[in-house]
Design a protein around this motif. Structure first.
Motif, PDB file in Angstrom:
ATOM      1  N   SER A   1       8.325  -1.657 -10.602  1.00  0.00           N
ATOM      2  CA  SER A   1       7.610  -1.064 -11.274  1.00  0.00           C
ATOM      3  C   SER A   1       7.830   0.515 -11.196  1.00  0.00           C
ATOM      4  CB  SER A   1       6.253  -1.223 -11.025  1.00  0.00           C
ATOM      5  OG  SER A   1       5.596  -0.438  -9.640  1.00  0.00           O
ATOM      6  N   PRO A   2       7.785   1.094 -12.865  1.00  0.00           N
ATOM      7  CA  PRO A   2       7.940   2.401 -12.875  1.00  0.00           C
ATOM      8  C   PRO A   2       7.036   3.644 -11.422  1.00  0.00           C
ATOM      9  CG  PRO A   2       6.575   1.972 -14.521  1.00  0.00           C
ATOM     10  CD  PRO A   2       7.266   0.476 -13.689  1.00  0.00           C
TER      11      PRO A   2
ATOM     12  N   LEU B   1      14.583  -2.243 -13.572  1.00  0.00           N
ATOM     13  CA  LEU B   1      12.729  -2.044 -13.783  1.00  0.00           C
ATOM     14  C   LEU B   1      13.229  -3.888 -13.563  1.00  0.00           C
ATOM     15  CD1 LEU B   1      11.386   1.513 -14.723  1.00  0.00           C
ATOM     16  CD2 LEU B   1      12.007   0.568 -12.130  1.00  0.00           C
ATOM     17  N   GLU B   2      13.217  -3.521 -15.345  1.00  0.00           N
ATOM     18  CA  GLU B   2      12.834  -5.490 -15.424  1.00  0.00           C
ATOM     19  C   GLU B   2      13.341  -6.011 -14.564  1.00  0.00           C
ATOM     20  OE1 GLU B   2      12.784  -4.995 -20.013  1.00  0.00           O
ATOM     21  OE2 GLU B   2      11.503  -3.567 -20.184  1.00  0.00           O
ATOM     22  N   ARG B   3      14.664  -6.285 -14.598  1.00  0.00           N
ATOM     23  CA  ARG B   3      16.185  -6.885 -13.643  1.00  0.00           C
ATOM     24  C   ARG B   3      15.259  -7.119 -12.558  1.00  0.00           C
ATOM     25  NH1 ARG B   3      21.931  -5.522 -14.694  1.00  0.00           N
ATOM     26  NH2 ARG B   3      21.503  -6.420 -16.769  1.00  0.00           N
TER      27      ARG B   3
ATOM     28  N   GLY C   1       8.738   7.579 -16.358  1.00  0.00           N
ATOM     29  CA  GLY C   1       7.555   7.670 -15.540  1.00  0.00           C
ATOM     30  C   GLY C   1       7.654   7.096 -13.830  1.00  0.00           C
ATOM     31  N   ILE C   2       8.750   7.212 -13.435  1.00  0.00           N
ATOM     32  CA  ILE C   2       9.739   7.308 -12.643  1.00  0.00           C
ATOM     33  C   ILE C   2       9.526   8.413 -11.441  1.00  0.00           C
ATOM     34  CG2 ILE C   2      11.412   6.151 -10.704  1.00  0.00           C
ATOM     35  CD1 ILE C   2      12.353   4.666 -13.355  1.00  0.00           C
ATOM     36  N   ASP C   3       9.599   8.344 -10.736  1.00  0.00           N
ATOM     37  CA  ASP C   3       9.228   9.589  -9.594  1.00  0.00           C
ATOM     38  C   ASP C   3      10.509   9.770  -8.892  1.00  0.00           C
ATOM     39  OD1 ASP C   3       8.199  12.352  -8.667  1.00  0.00           O
ATOM     40  OD2 ASP C   3       7.865  10.846  -7.045  1.00  0.00           O
ATOM     41  N   SER C   4      10.985  11.748  -9.697  1.00  0.00           N
ATOM     42  CA  SER C   4      12.764  11.396  -9.555  1.00  0.00           C
ATOM     43  C   SER C   4      13.184  12.635  -8.289  1.00  0.00           C
ATOM     44  CB  SER C   4      13.026  12.216 -10.452  1.00  0.00           C
ATOM     45  OG  SER C   4      13.033  10.623 -11.278  1.00  0.00           O
TER      46      SER C   4
ATOM     47  N   GLU D   1       0.785  -1.614   0.063  1.00  0.00           N
ATOM     48  CA  GLU D   1      -0.170  -0.167   0.141  1.00  0.00           C
ATOM     49  C   GLU D   1       1.383   1.704   0.101  1.00  0.00           C
ATOM     50  OE1 GLU D   1      -3.674  -0.235  -0.759  1.00  0.00           O
ATOM     51  OE2 GLU D   1      -2.967  -1.965  -0.860  1.00  0.00           O
ATOM     52  N   GLN D   2       2.173   1.536   0.539  1.00  0.00           N
ATOM     53  CA  GLN D   2       2.774   2.525   0.678  1.00  0.00           C
ATOM     54  C   GLN D   2       2.798   3.134  -1.157  1.00  0.00           C
ATOM     55  OE1 GLN D   2       6.494   0.433   2.636  1.00  0.00           O
ATOM     56  NE2 GLN D   2       7.350   0.785   0.956  1.00  0.00           N
ATOM     57  N   ALA D   3       3.775   4.419  -0.976  1.00  0.00           N
ATOM     58  CA  ALA D   3       4.078   4.943  -2.065  1.00  0.00           C
ATOM     59  C   ALA D   3       4.812   4.521  -3.092  1.00  0.00           C
ATOM     60  CB  ALA D   3       3.561   6.789  -2.018  1.00  0.00           C
ATOM     61  N   TYR D   4       5.955   3.894  -2.523  1.00  0.00           N
ATOM     62  CA  TYR D   4       7.344   3.788  -2.874  1.00  0.00           C
ATOM     63  C   TYR D   4       7.537   2.188  -2.460  1.00  0.00           C
ATOM     64  CZ  TYR D   4       6.857   8.766  -4.489  1.00  0.00           C
ATOM     65  OH  TYR D   4       7.015  10.007  -4.989  1.00  0.00           O
TER      66      TYR D   4
END
Length: 208
Positions: A164-165, A158-160, A185-188, A5-8
């Motif tokens: 998820s982004p 991400l794939e390795r 799509g990755i927050d930075s 449930e956490q954002a990251y």
């Protein structure tokens, strides 16, 4: 333990100028007599763009010989770039490493490093900086033959590691790379200091 449930769920760190103090000036200030000479050499001879080709997989030998052919009058100084490369390494950036340690000890996040770094010199960093063992995975551009800001290297990580982004956060001092991560799509976070990073991590409820 990760909470779905956490954002990251994954936090991805750049290394140089975020966690590791690396600067060619540390070496070339020993070689040249003035800052102006250092500036000229790093801006005109052993340039940022030249160095990035090693980050993308070009061999150190090929890179060195290429420049010597172009600038034979600087042969000794060019050979020093990789011959004395360890002298470019400063210490760990302690305040940033303390934040990494706090994240590691929380057990809430997978931690990764995504670095533009020559595969031939990175093993020296692994020996020198023990905190690199804290990461759940490290993607080194020179090993992969691709580098930031290419979208493909973000997707590779991400794939390795099956992340998820949308659940990942990327931290880098180079705005070019930050924007590239956002484009996939990755927050930075654009890193400017450990204090700024801590404040942003607190704002995102990642640190208390």
């Amino acid at each position: 333990m990760q909470n779905p449930e956490q954002a990251y769920q994954a936090i991805i760190f750049d290394l140089g100028a975020v966690l590791i103090d690396w600067n060619p000036r540390y070496l070339y200030r020993k070689i040249f007599n003035s800052e102006a000479e250092v500036d000229y050499f790093l801006q005109q001879i052993c340039t940022f763009d030249w160095n990035e080709e090693q980050d993308a997989g070009r061999s150190l030998v090929d890179a060195t010989e290429l420049l010597i052919r172009q600038h034979p009058q600087f042969e000794a100084e060019i050979r020093a770039y990789y011959g004395r490369w360890k002298e470019m390494l400063g210490g760990e950036m302690a305040d940033s490493v303390a934040l990494l340690k706090e994240l590691k000890e929380s057990g809430k996040y997978k931690l990764y490093a995504l670095t533009n770094w020559s595969n031939e010199t990175f093993p020296l960093a692994l020996v020198q900086y023990q905190f690199l063992q804290w990461f759940d995975g490290i993607v080194v551009s020179g090993r992969e033959k691709q580098r930031k800001p290419s979208p493909s290297i973000f997707k590779l990580l991400l794939e390795r590691y099956q992340e998820s982004p949308e659940k990942s956060l990327f931290i880098d001092d180079n705005l070019r790379n930050v924007n590239a991560a956002r484009n996939v799509g990755i927050d930075s976070i654009h890193f400017t200091s450990a204090l700024q990073l801590k404040n942003e991590l607190m704002h995102k409820k990642i640190l208390n």
